[in-house]
Structures are given as structure tokens and as C-alpha cells.
Design an enzyme around this catalytic site. Structure first.
Site, PDB file in Angstrom:
ATOM      1  N   ASP A 101       0.248  -1.576   1.629  1.00  0.00           N
ATOM      2  CA  ASP A 101      -0.679  -0.476   1.360  1.00  0.00           C
ATOM      3  C   ASP A 101      -2.096  -0.959   1.634  1.00  0.00           C
ATOM      4  O   ASP A 101      -2.569  -1.911   1.011  1.00  0.00           O
ATOM      5  CB  ASP A 101      -0.533  -0.018  -0.091  1.00  0.00           C
ATOM      6  CG  ASP A 101      -1.277   1.279  -0.385  1.00  0.00           C
ATOM      7  OD1 ASP A 101      -2.338   1.510   0.225  1.00  0.00           O
ATOM      8  OD2 ASP A 101      -0.799   2.048  -1.235  1.00  0.00           O
ATOM      9  N   SER A 134      -1.748   8.720  -5.376  1.00  0.00           N
ATOM     10  CA  SER A 134      -2.998   7.974  -5.502  1.00  0.00           C
ATOM     11  C   SER A 134      -3.690   8.285  -6.827  1.00  0.00           C
ATOM     12  O   SER A 134      -3.089   8.128  -7.886  1.00  0.00           O
ATOM     13  CB  SER A 134      -3.895   8.272  -4.293  1.00  0.00           C
ATOM     14  OG  SER A 134      -4.888   7.291  -4.132  1.00  0.00           O
ATOM     15  N   HIS A 189      -0.974   4.128   2.970  1.00  0.00           N
ATOM     16  CA  HIS A 189      -1.131   4.642   1.608  1.00  0.00           C
ATOM     17  C   HIS A 189      -0.459   6.002   1.422  1.00  0.00           C
ATOM     18  O   HIS A 189      -0.589   6.603   0.366  1.00  0.00           O
ATOM     19  CB  HIS A 189      -2.638   4.745   1.317  1.00  0.00           C
ATOM     20  CG  HIS A 189      -2.986   5.048  -0.093  1.00  0.00           C
ATOM     21  ND1 HIS A 189      -2.518   4.314  -1.171  1.00  0.00           N
ATOM     22  CD2 HIS A 189      -3.779   6.027  -0.633  1.00  0.00           C
ATOM     23  CE1 HIS A 189      -3.010   4.806  -2.297  1.00  0.00           C
ATOM     24  NE2 HIS A 189      -3.762   5.855  -2.006  1.00  0.00           N
TER      25      HIS A 189
END
Length: 264
Positions: free
Chosen positions: A217, A95, A245
Site C-alpha cells: 500500500d 481509508s 491503496h
């Protein structure tokens, strides 16, 4: 001299020479890598750490001015590399750490050989033709919720981020990790994460980059993966047939196989 090992709760595992440096995402800590690193321990040296405010990091090292941008986190990554005199590392970031790793590699390219981005986004907000996934009002509301009811925020976001039911074991694990972070620090890190715009830096990268984009996602739309691939010079984009995610949690075997194929 800052005690980097204590500050970032650094742990080292594995038997190999090639270093894999794993960097967790917002609201997480190094424990969320455990399912994934089992596939690498026999052949690689693995370095794990917690950002300040997460996991068992030294919370007294937190500086609201330093960490008011991604630059503070970038410097911590460089500090870790220099503390161990590392060279030619493979950086694996989830991320927001994908961008932190990219910015660190732009600043100090001599330390890096490859960069693996898991669920990356250079900008989380919608901006004209760019669809980052969130409107400004949604993030403002999220930040207010974090201030008013931190546990409520965690229980709301965890099933969305995992794209699983609220009572699934992985959702519960993620929620517990969210709650374990310092609420004030997490609130500031959320603001830095969601409002930072790294799109204009993508063309500066010099090292090979693997982009792992989840097909479904809930945080980063698939178009962001294609955007990154179109704007990063030397990259390979792989669309993972996974939901949520956190593919390193939901499907660590698949995630590891793709990473291993790339770095070998």
C-alpha cells in the site's frame, strides 16, 4: 429537518435484507464502489452515499466548523442510519472512512453488527516508533499543492495511490474522481484526514472488525495493519496480495471474496 437523502446523495441497491453501508475514502465518491458491489447485490441490501462535497452531494450543506474534525462525518453516518431506521448494519469503509465507521460504532454500537476496514489508518503521520507513512512536512506540501494547483495535485497523487502508471485506466478513473470533488472542501477534508489521530480510540470498539491491509500500500504501510490488529480488541487481519491503496478497484473479486467469507 435535514434532507439526508439529498445531502449525501443516498442510493440503495440489492435484493437482500442484511444492510451493507459503504463509505468512500478521501477524494472519492460512491461510484468507486461499483466494481465491488456487483458481488453483493444478489444477497444484500447495499446503501451508498457521498460525503458532502463529493460526488452528487448537496454542497450547500457543507459547514466548515462541523467538518473540521471526523466528528462531523461520524454524525452524517449516524444520520443516514437513523433516517432509514437501520439496525445490525455491516459498515464497509475505505481509508479514512474505516475510522469514521469505527467512531460511529463506538458512539452508537446498537446500530452495527460488523465493521470492514479497507486500507485503514488511525494516524497517517510518523510518530516515534509508530510509522504512519508520512512526515508532517510531506503533508504540509501536499496541502499547499492542493491550494495552488488542484488538478496538478490530483494527477500527482492518483498514480501513487493506485501504484500504477499515470496512463492506466484505473489511475485515470481515480484522478477524474479526485478532480470532481470540490477543491476547497477536499483541501479541508485532506487536513482532517491526515492530521486526525484515532489511535487512542481503538480499544473502545465492541463489534467484530475485519482489517484488509494491502501488502504493498503506497499510502498506508503494512506495519499500520499490524498496529491496528494489535490494538483493536475483536479483529481479524487479512493481508491482501495487491498493490496500491484501492483493492476494491484493482482487485474487486479478491476483495469481495474475503469480505463475503467474513460476513457469512
Amino acid at each position: 429537518m435535514v434532507n439526508v437523502v439529498k445531502r449525501n446523495n443516498i442510493s440503495i441497491k440489492g435484493k437482500g435484507e442484511q444492510v451493507l453501508l459503504f463509505a468512500h475514502g478521501f477524494g472519492c465518491d460512491q461510484t468507486l464502489w461499483q466494481s465491488l458491489i456487483s458481488y453483493f447485490e444478489e444477497s444484500y441490501k447495499i446503501i451508498l452515499f457521498d460525503y458532502v462535497g463529493a460526488g452528487n452531494s448537496d454542497i450547500t450543506a457543507y459547514d466548515r466548523v462541523k467538518y473540521n474534525s471526523l466528528d462531523g462525518y461520524v454524525q452524517d453516518v449516524i444520520d443516514i442510519i437513523e433516517a432509514y431506521d437501520l439496525k445490525n448494519i455491516i459498515f464497509i469503509g475505505h481509508s479514512v472512512s474505516s475510522m469514521i465507521g469505527m467512531l460511529a460504532a463506538i458512539k452508537m454500537p446498537q446500530y452495527f453488527s460488523k465493521l470492514i476496514m479497507i486500507g485503514p489508518s488511525p494516524y497517517y503521520l510518523n510518530d516515534g516508533d509508530y510509522k504512519g507513512g508520512f512526515d508532517r512536512s510531506e503533508i504540509d506540501e501536499l496541502l499547499v499543492t492542493m491550494e495552488m494547483n488542484f488538478e496538478g495535485w490530483a494527477s500527482y497523487l492518483a498514480p501513487i495511490a493506485m501504484d500504477q502508471s499515470s496512463d492506466s485506466p484505473l489511475t485515470k478513473r481515480l484522478e477524474e474522481t479526485f478532480v470532481s470533488t470540490n477543491s476547497s472542501i477536499a483541501r479541508q477534508f485532506a487536513e482532517v484526514t491526515f492530521f486526525s489521530d484515532s489511535r487512542y480510540r481503538l480499544g473502545e470498539t465492541q463489534i467484530p472488525i475485519l482489517i484488509l491491509q494491502c501488502a504493498n500500500d503506497s499510502i498506508v504501510p503494512i506495519d499500520v495493519g499490524y498496529y491496528l490488529s494489535a490494538h483493536i480488541p475483536n479483529n481479524e487481519l487479512v493481508i491482501l496480495d495487491t498493490r496500491g491503496h484501492y483493492p476494491h478497484l484493482s482487485d474487486p473479486k479478491l476483495t469481495a471474496e474475503i469480505i463475503l467469507n467474513y460476513i457469512k
